[in-house]
Design a protein around this motif. Sequence first.
Motif, PDB file in Angstrom:
ATOM      1  N   LYS A  98       0.390  12.553  -9.224  1.00  0.00           N
ATOM      2  CA  LYS A  98      -0.553  13.667  -9.152  1.00  0.00           C
ATOM      3  C   LYS A  98       0.144  15.015  -8.986  1.00  0.00           C
ATOM      4  O   LYS A  98      -0.469  16.062  -9.180  1.00  0.00           O
ATOM      5  CB  LYS A  98      -1.541  13.441  -8.002  1.00  0.00           C
ATOM      6  CG  LYS A  98      -2.587  12.373  -8.322  1.00  0.00           C
ATOM      7  CD  LYS A  98      -3.893  12.682  -7.628  1.00  0.00           C
ATOM      8  CE  LYS A  98      -5.028  11.847  -8.187  1.00  0.00           C
ATOM      9  NZ  LYS A  98      -6.271  12.013  -7.394  1.00  0.00           N
ATOM     10  N   ILE A 129       0.652   4.441  -2.644  1.00  0.00           N
ATOM     11  CA  ILE A 129       0.398   5.837  -2.282  1.00  0.00           C
ATOM     12  C   ILE A 129       1.564   6.724  -2.684  1.00  0.00           C
ATOM     13  O   ILE A 129       1.369   7.858  -3.132  1.00  0.00           O
ATOM     14  CB  ILE A 129       0.046   5.938  -0.786  1.00  0.00           C
ATOM     15  CG1 ILE A 129      -0.964   7.058  -0.606  1.00  0.00           C
ATOM     16  CG2 ILE A 129       1.259   6.174   0.077  1.00  0.00           C
ATOM     17  CD1 ILE A 129      -1.807   6.892   0.606  1.00  0.00           C
ATOM     18  N   LEU A 135     -10.324  -0.365   4.780  1.00  0.00           N
ATOM     19  CA  LEU A 135      -9.929  -0.205   6.180  1.00  0.00           C
ATOM     20  C   LEU A 135      -8.848   0.857   6.318  1.00  0.00           C
ATOM     21  O   LEU A 135      -8.828   1.630   7.275  1.00  0.00           O
ATOM     22  CB  LEU A 135      -9.346  -1.532   6.702  1.00  0.00           C
ATOM     23  CG  LEU A 135     -10.253  -2.471   7.475  1.00  0.00           C
ATOM     24  CD1 LEU A 135      -9.441  -3.679   7.931  1.00  0.00           C
ATOM     25  CD2 LEU A 135     -10.890  -1.761   8.669  1.00  0.00           C
ATOM     26  N   ALA A 136      -7.936   0.860   5.364  1.00  0.00           N
ATOM     27  CA  ALA A 136      -6.785   1.763   5.442  1.00  0.00           C
ATOM     28  C   ALA A 136      -7.124   3.172   4.961  1.00  0.00           C
ATOM     29  O   ALA A 136      -6.255   4.039   4.923  1.00  0.00           O
ATOM     30  CB  ALA A 136      -5.631   1.187   4.619  1.00  0.00           C
ATOM     31  N   GLY A 137      -8.377   3.376   4.529  1.00  0.00           N
ATOM     32  CA  GLY A 137      -8.771   4.713   4.076  1.00  0.00           C
ATOM     33  C   GLY A 137      -8.213   5.066   2.708  1.00  0.00           C
ATOM     34  O   GLY A 137      -8.018   6.237   2.388  1.00  0.00           O
ATOM     35  N   GLN A 148       1.147   7.330  -6.339  1.00  0.00           N
ATOM     36  CA  GLN A 148       0.041   8.261  -6.590  1.00  0.00           C
ATOM     37  C   GLN A 148       0.479   9.702  -6.289  1.00  0.00           C
ATOM     38  O   GLN A 148       0.174  10.618  -7.063  1.00  0.00           O
ATOM     39  CB  GLN A 148      -1.171   7.867  -5.724  1.00  0.00           C
ATOM     40  CG  GLN A 148      -2.411   8.715  -5.934  1.00  0.00           C
ATOM     41  CD  GLN A 148      -3.040   8.509  -7.303  1.00  0.00           C
ATOM     42  OE1 GLN A 148      -2.408   8.714  -8.345  1.00  0.00           O
ATOM     43  NE2 GLN A 148      -4.291   8.097  -7.320  1.00  0.00           N
ATOM     44  N   LYS A 149       1.202   9.879  -5.197  1.00  0.00           N
ATOM     45  CA  LYS A 149       1.679  11.234  -4.863  1.00  0.00           C
ATOM     46  C   LYS A 149       2.553  11.797  -5.980  1.00  0.00           C
ATOM     47  O   LYS A 149       2.395  12.948  -6.380  1.00  0.00           O
ATOM     48  CB  LYS A 149       2.492  11.202  -3.554  1.00  0.00           C
ATOM     49  CG  LYS A 149       1.657  11.179  -2.296  1.00  0.00           C
ATOM     50  CD  LYS A 149       2.566  11.147  -1.060  1.00  0.00           C
ATOM     51  CE  LYS A 149       1.742  11.027   0.227  1.00  0.00           C
ATOM     52  NZ  LYS A 149       2.596  10.757   1.399  1.00  0.00           N
ATOM     53  N   LEU A 186       0.836  -1.206   0.000  1.00  0.00           N
ATOM     54  CA  LEU A 186       0.000   0.000   0.000  1.00  0.00           C
ATOM     55  C   LEU A 186       0.869   1.253   0.000  1.00  0.00           C
ATOM     56  O   LEU A 186       0.532   2.267  -0.622  1.00  0.00           O
ATOM     57  CB  LEU A 186      -0.929  -0.003   1.214  1.00  0.00           C
ATOM     58  CG  LEU A 186      -1.977  -1.137   1.250  1.00  0.00           C
ATOM     59  CD1 LEU A 186      -2.897  -0.965   2.456  1.00  0.00           C
ATOM     60  CD2 LEU A 186      -2.796  -1.172  -0.038  1.00  0.00           C
ATOM     61  N   ARG A 187       1.997   1.166   0.702  1.00  0.00           N
ATOM     62  CA  ARG A 187       2.914   2.295   0.742  1.00  0.00           C
ATOM     63  C   ARG A 187       3.414   2.642  -0.667  1.00  0.00           C
ATOM     64  O   ARG A 187       3.513   3.814  -1.037  1.00  0.00           O
ATOM     65  CB  ARG A 187       4.100   1.937   1.654  1.00  0.00           C
ATOM     66  CG  ARG A 187       5.035   3.067   1.971  1.00  0.00           C
ATOM     67  CD  ARG A 187       6.229   2.543   2.769  1.00  0.00           C
ATOM     68  NE  ARG A 187       5.894   2.105   4.104  1.00  0.00           N
ATOM     69  CZ  ARG A 187       5.933   2.903   5.185  1.00  0.00           C
ATOM     70  NH1 ARG A 187       6.288   4.162   5.055  1.00  0.00           N
ATOM     71  NH2 ARG A 187       5.628   2.437   6.373  1.00  0.00           N
ATOM     72  N   LEU A 212      -8.635   7.774  -2.460  1.00  0.00           N
ATOM     73  CA  LEU A 212      -7.398   8.260  -3.087  1.00  0.00           C
ATOM     74  C   LEU A 212      -7.182   7.710  -4.490  1.00  0.00           C
ATOM     75  O   LEU A 212      -6.269   8.145  -5.203  1.00  0.00           O
ATOM     76  CB  LEU A 212      -6.195   7.900  -2.206  1.00  0.00           C
ATOM     77  CG  LEU A 212      -6.288   8.368  -0.749  1.00  0.00           C
ATOM     78  CD1 LEU A 212      -5.045   7.937   0.016  1.00  0.00           C
ATOM     79  CD2 LEU A 212      -6.463   9.882  -0.680  1.00  0.00           C
TER      80      LEU A 212
END
Lengths: 111, 111, 141, 141
Positions: A69, A62, A91-93, A65-66, A58-59, A97
């Motif tokens: 974007k 993200i 769960l991780a929100g 994605q950062k 997941l890290r 995103l």
Amino acid sequence: MDYTLEEFKHCDLLSVSGRIDSQTAPELAEALDDILDQGRYNIVLDLNDVLFISSAGLRVLINTQKQCKRLNRGEVVLARVPERIYEAMDLAGFIPLFEIFDDKVHAVGYF
Amino acid sequence: MDYTLEEFKHCDLLSVSGRIDSQTAPELAEALDDILDQGRYNIVLDLNDVLFISSAGLRVLINTQKQCKRLNRGEVVLARVPERIYEAMDLAGFIPLFEIFDDKVHAVGYF
Amino acid sequence: MSDKIKKTVTFPATYESLAAISKFVIAAAEAAGLSDKATYGLQLAVDEACSNIIEYAYEDLEAQGITCTCRVNDRSITITLRDEGRPFNPKDAPEPDLCSPLEERQVGGLGLYFIHQMMDEVRFSCESDGTNVLTLVKHRS
Amino acid sequence: MSDKIKKTVTFPATYESLAAISKFVIAAAEAAGLSDKATYGLQLAVDEACSNIIEYAYEDLEAQGITCTCRVNDRSITITLRDEGRPFNPKDAPEPDLCSPLEERQVGGLGLYFIHQMMDEVRFSCESDGTNVLTLVKHRS
Ligand SMILES: Nc1ncnc2c1ncn2[C@@H]1O[C@H](COP(=O)(O)OP(=O)(O)O)[C@@H](O)[C@H]1O
Ligand SMILES: Nc1ncnc2c1ncn2[C@@H]1O[C@H](COP(=O)(O)OP(=O)(O)O)[C@@H](O)[C@H]1O
């Protein structure tokens, strides 16, 4: 973990299979960085054949994605997210995103 | 004949099913003209579920291709052409006139 | 309540072991008849816990082993992870960031968060011989 | 050689009939055990011939019928199409344009071209009562 990359006119499609854990997340990060290094920031990540993603995976999602974007230069979208993985991302929100598509055609057509 | 239309960022995907003959070819022509009338000239025609195309159907394909390619404003490409239909198009000398893709993802990604 | 299944394996404390550890956990969960969803949760919790042992507990120590025990009875499935690294009580979990907008989002803390979310009981103890024991329990519903 | 199967149906000479005519042809081809490919070719030839009868032979005449007969024997499958419209011998087929670049490509003539490509024999006769008879034969290989 395995992956295949297909380059389209307005995006790249990275199809991943297997496990994305602390062992393999760096390989995924490298594959994604290679795309970014080519100045391509529109990425479809097809997760259909992914069996497992830990927080290490997941890290990577993200961080990519950062980078994509930034400066509005692009975006990572997800296609065919398996149910268990969707639940963990929820769960991780992570759901707000990423655009998520049920199939690759709509994901590629988004760009 | 039935069809469904999906609009993507850089192209429209028209998925056709059933028979395209002298009876139904005008309906297909109308569906395609509706797309062109919106100023959209990049079209993926998914033929996967088409059972039959006569010369009346081929005439619609070529007329639409002519309109789309005019002024280099776009193009019709074909996805998932069934074997029998491919053979008929080949006999008719249509193969050089259309990009043909094995799947919808690559067809949509072409635009 | 007596265990129906009890299996123990010691894995080298390296990331290369994570796939084998998952396999071991999945086999136990399947033998216990857990649902797909519960099996995935167990797999995730154990993977996160073992990743942390490898990354933090053994950080600069010479990596040794992770001893993984699965016990199954009618009421629960229990996974025990033993290591000889630096002790850490997962109660001391930092709050993960689940809501910030993308630019500010930090992903630290998700591992422990998943462990607590996925398991019904999470217990830590450090034994007198220096062995850390992490006990993860999933009740069967 | 005597026919094993012989079936005749008269359809209204309108485009709405084309799907039913195809069905009739496919049923005969399947009963004859033709391959997928040969069945499709037969279907295409008959569809083109019937479209032409509707469009040209009956053009401004009051549309009547197309009588379609399928005969199957061990050597061949034969489709006969009868109409009462204007006579036309498909030997007088124009050459289709199969090669021009897109802008110049004309699609006229593809119908008769398909008929000749798909069938092994194409015969036309106009009977004394004004009935046109188009006979399409496919040999069984
Ligand atoms: N076994 C351990 N030994 C020492 N410290 C740990 C251990 N597990 C977790 N930690 C600490 O808890 C923090 C949160 O861990 P975790 O939720 O897995 O997220 P992350 O590893 O992504 O930071 C870690 O950054 C680390 O400082
Ligand atoms: N049954 C018929 N009666 C009269 N003219 C016909 C008939 N069939 C075909 N034709 C003539 O032959 C031409 C070629 O027919 P065809 O190959 O089916 O192509 P198209 O109909 O697309 O022109 C037609 O344009 C028409 O002039």
